[in-house]
Write a protein that holds these residues in place. Structure first.
Motif, PDB file in Angstrom:
ATOM      1  N   PHE A  76      73.856  16.244  59.152  1.00 28.44           N
ATOM      2  CA  PHE A  76      72.522  16.810  59.384  1.00 28.44           C
ATOM      3  C   PHE A  76      71.887  17.328  58.096  1.00 28.44           C
ATOM      4  CE2 PHE A  76      69.253  19.501  61.121  1.00 28.44           C
ATOM      5  CZ  PHE A  76      69.010  19.039  62.413  1.00 28.44           C
ATOM      6  N   ILE A  77      72.716  17.906  57.225  1.00 30.22           N
ATOM      7  CA  ILE A  77      72.197  18.630  56.064  1.00 30.22           C
ATOM      8  C   ILE A  77      71.460  17.754  55.040  1.00 30.22           C
ATOM      9  CG2 ILE A  77      72.937  19.889  53.989  1.00 30.22           C
ATOM     10  CD1 ILE A  77      74.919  21.408  55.776  1.00 30.22           C
ATOM     11  N   PRO A  78      72.016  16.612  54.590  1.00 26.10           N
ATOM     12  CA  PRO A  78      71.312  15.848  53.541  1.00 26.10           C
ATOM     13  C   PRO A  78      69.878  15.453  53.905  1.00 26.10           C
ATOM     14  CG  PRO A  78      73.572  15.112  53.725  1.00 26.10           C
ATOM     15  CD  PRO A  78      73.341  16.031  54.875  1.00 26.10           C
ATOM     16  N   PRO A  79      69.643  14.824  55.071  1.00 24.44           N
ATOM     17  CA  PRO A  79      68.245  14.494  55.396  1.00 24.44           C
ATOM     18  C   PRO A  79      67.385  15.735  55.598  1.00 24.44           C
ATOM     19  CG  PRO A  79      69.667  14.054  57.285  1.00 24.44           C
ATOM     20  CD  PRO A  79      70.562  14.322  56.117  1.00 24.44           C
ATOM     21  N   ALA A  80      67.993  16.804  56.114  1.00 25.25           N
ATOM     22  CA  ALA A  80      67.232  18.037  56.329  1.00 25.25           C
ATOM     23  C   ALA A  80      66.807  18.653  54.998  1.00 25.25           C
ATOM     24  CB  ALA A  80      68.069  19.036  57.128  1.00 25.25           C
ATOM     25  N   MET A  81      67.693  18.634  54.008  1.00 19.31           N
ATOM     26  CA  MET A  81      67.357  19.198  52.701  1.00 19.31           C
ATOM     27  C   MET A  81      66.266  18.380  52.010  1.00 19.31           C
ATOM     28  SD  MET A  81      71.022  20.474  51.133  1.00 19.31           S
ATOM     29  CE  MET A  81      70.227  21.277  49.726  1.00 19.31           C
ATOM     30  N   ILE A  82      66.353  17.058  52.159  1.00 11.12           N
ATOM     31  CA  ILE A  82      65.313  16.197  51.582  1.00 11.12           C
ATOM     32  C   ILE A  82      63.970  16.497  52.242  1.00 11.12           C
ATOM     33  CG2 ILE A  82      64.502  13.809  51.367  1.00 11.12           C
ATOM     34  CD1 ILE A  82      67.491  12.992  51.190  1.00 11.12           C
ATOM     35  N   GLY A  83      63.991  16.592  53.572  1.00 11.79           N
ATOM     36  CA  GLY A  83      62.767  16.900  54.306  1.00 11.79           C
ATOM     37  C   GLY A  83      62.211  18.262  53.936  1.00 11.79           C
ATOM     38  N   ALA A  84      63.091  19.242  53.763  1.00  9.36           N
ATOM     39  CA  ALA A  84      62.649  20.597  53.423  1.00  9.36           C
ATOM     40  C   ALA A  84      61.967  20.632  52.057  1.00  9.36           C
ATOM     41  CB  ALA A  84      63.839  21.554  53.441  1.00  9.36           C
ATOM     42  N   PHE A  85      62.554  19.928  51.103  1.00 13.61           N
ATOM     43  CA  PHE A  85      61.963  19.905  49.757  1.00 13.61           C
ATOM     44  C   PHE A  85      60.605  19.200  49.782  1.00 13.61           C
ATOM     45  CE2 PHE A  85      61.425  18.366  45.395  1.00 13.61           C
ATOM     46  CZ  PHE A  85      61.683  19.530  44.677  1.00 13.61           C
ATOM     47  N   LEU A  86      60.540  18.078  50.497  1.00 12.46           N
ATOM     48  CA  LEU A  86      59.270  17.353  50.603  1.00 12.46           C
ATOM     49  C   LEU A  86      58.221  18.187  51.330  1.00 12.46           C
ATOM     50  CD1 LEU A  86      60.465  13.721  51.463  1.00 12.46           C
ATOM     51  CD2 LEU A  86      59.522  14.543  49.301  1.00 12.46           C
ATOM     52  N   GLY A  87      58.658  18.879  52.390  1.00  5.73           N
ATOM     53  CA  GLY A  87      57.731  19.725  53.139  1.00  5.73           C
ATOM     54  C   GLY A  87      57.122  20.809  52.273  1.00  5.73           C
ATOM     55  N   SER A  88      57.940  21.390  51.403  1.00  7.53           N
ATOM     56  CA  SER A  88      57.427  22.438  50.512  1.00  7.53           C
ATOM     57  C   SER A  88      56.455  21.865  49.491  1.00  7.53           C
ATOM     58  CB  SER A  88      58.585  23.144  49.802  1.00  7.53           C
ATOM     59  OG  SER A  88      59.267  22.257  48.927  1.00  7.53           O
ATOM     60  N   LYS A  89      56.690  20.634  49.070  1.00  4.60           N
ATOM     61  CA  LYS A  89      55.801  20.011  48.091  1.00  4.60           C
ATOM     62  C   LYS A  89      54.466  19.602  48.719  1.00  4.60           C
ATOM     63  CE  LYS A  89      58.230  20.404  44.407  1.00  4.60           C
ATOM     64  NZ  LYS A  89      57.756  21.360  43.372  1.00  4.60           N
ATOM     65  N   ILE A  90      54.499  19.277  50.008  1.00  7.66           N
ATOM     66  CA  ILE A  90      53.259  18.936  50.707  1.00  7.66           C
ATOM     67  C   ILE A  90      52.281  20.106  50.656  1.00  7.66           C
ATOM     68  CG2 ILE A  90      52.266  18.455  52.997  1.00  7.66           C
ATOM     69  CD1 ILE A  90      54.784  16.802  53.590  1.00  7.66           C
ATOM     70  N   THR A  91      52.817  21.318  50.687  1.00  3.85           N
ATOM     71  CA  THR A  91      51.954  22.507  50.704  1.00  3.85           C
ATOM     72  C   THR A  91      51.194  22.697  49.391  1.00  3.85           C
ATOM     73  OG1 THR A  91      53.695  24.009  49.891  1.00  3.85           O
ATOM     74  CG2 THR A  91      53.556  23.657  52.276  1.00  3.85           C
ATOM     75  N   THR A  92      51.594  21.977  48.347  1.00  5.21           N
ATOM     76  CA  THR A  92      50.895  22.112  47.062  1.00  5.21           C
ATOM     77  C   THR A  92      49.637  21.251  47.009  1.00  5.21           C
ATOM     78  OG1 THR A  92      52.184  20.336  46.012  1.00  5.21           O
ATOM     79  CG2 THR A  92      53.083  22.563  45.900  1.00  5.21           C
ATOM     80  N   LEU A  93      49.458  20.381  47.999  1.00  5.19           N
ATOM     81  CA  LEU A  93      48.252  19.552  48.037  1.00  5.19           C
ATOM     82  C   LEU A  93      47.025  20.443  48.197  1.00  5.19           C
ATOM     83  CD1 LEU A  93      49.538  16.668  50.348  1.00  5.19           C
ATOM     84  CD2 LEU A  93      49.337  16.642  47.852  1.00  5.19           C
ATOM     85  N   SER A  94      45.948  20.066  47.559  1.00  7.64           N
ATOM     86  CA  SER A  94      44.762  20.930  47.486  1.00  7.64           C
ATOM     87  C   SER A  94      44.161  21.248  48.851  1.00  7.64           C
ATOM     88  CB  SER A  94      43.695  20.275  46.601  1.00  7.64           C
ATOM     89  OG  SER A  94      43.346  18.999  47.112  1.00  7.64           O
TER      90      SER A  94
END
Length: 260
Positions: A76-94
């Motif tokens: 569960f952890i590897p895909p979840a960590m990838i998703g979590a990092f991507l999710g946080s980066k999405i928030t940087t969109l203007s």
């Protein structure tokens, strides 16, 4: 005075994680936003640090009691960590504003409250246990891996985007798809929440201003809460608390949608 109240409420964050294995971020974000007074993005980032630390503290007794299923967690952890990092980066969109994140967070809270209220009924519990046996017997290992991968990634994205640890989603997934007992699911979910939160928090570093004093002191008080919650969970039936907590989360979600 406001911060004293926030520290008292921090104990409740830990209690929630200790008693029902989830709900930490659902409480932490509104407390940081409306009591401490930080922005929504800051509250989400800070809650990830806090819930990650508290989950590790809560994980220790579960690990000692062998209530952590590592094979399931590692799928569960590897895909979840990838998703979590991507999710946080999405928030940087203007176009991702504080309002969008708060509304998204409130919607997730509404979903969480409904799930917790439904899970509190014995009938629903029995049905889930029956479904768990069916899924466990029917699905092959590779099907479980595929389901776990997609669900892990989805939970991770939510963690990064709105700051929820995802315990209310992770535990049903571990029981139904992973086919593990509830006690193991709670312990395993704390490990997943900790790794998810860490990955998402890294994505927020250098993106928002962080108040380390607040994060550390809040984490200490919340850690006290999870220790108390873990002790109380041995004498209090968590299911009896879920319905009341679910309604409380529902009220907070409506409050956020109104005042945001």
């Amino acid at each position: 005075m406001r911060y004293t109240i926030a520290l008292f409420l921090a104990v409740l964050v830990g209690l929630s994680l200790g008693l029902i294995g989830g709900g930490g971020s659902i409480l932490a974000v509104p407390i940081l936003k409306y009591v401490v007074g930080v922005t929504a993005k800051e509250a989400i980032a800070m809650s990830l640090f806090i819930v990650g630390i508290v989950s590790i503290v809560g994980l220790i007794p579960h690990w000692q009691q062998k209530n952590v299923n590592l094979p399931v967690a590692l799928s569960f952890i590897p895909p979840a960590m990838i998703g979590a990092f991507l999710g946080s980066k999405i928030t940087t969109l203007s176009f991702i504003t504080d309002t969008i994140q708060l509304v998204s967070f409130a919607i997730i809270m509404l979903l969480a409250s409904i799930l917790m209220i439904k899970k509190s009924s014995k009938k629903n519990k029995d049905k889930k246990e029956e479904n768990s046996r069916k899924i466990t017997s029917k699905n092959k290992i590779y099907q479980k891996i595929i389901l776990t991968t997609f669900q892990g990634f989805g939970v991770g994205v939510l963690t990064g985007f709105v700051g929820v640890g995802g315990g209310f989603l992770i535990i049903p997934c571990l029981v139904l798809v992973g086919g593990i007992p509830m006690k193991e699911a709670v312990g395993t979910s704390l490990l997943i929440i900790a790794t998810n939160s860490a990955s998402a928090f890294l994505g927020y570093l250098n993106q928002v201003e962080l108040n380390w004093f607040v994060m550390i002191t809040f984490s200490l008080f919340a850690s006290l809460g999870i220790i108390i919650g873990a002790k109380l969970s041995q004498t209090i039936e968590a299911k009896s608390l879920q319905k009341a907590f679910g309604y409380f989360v529902l009220v907070v979600a409506v409050f956020i949608l109104i005042v945001r």
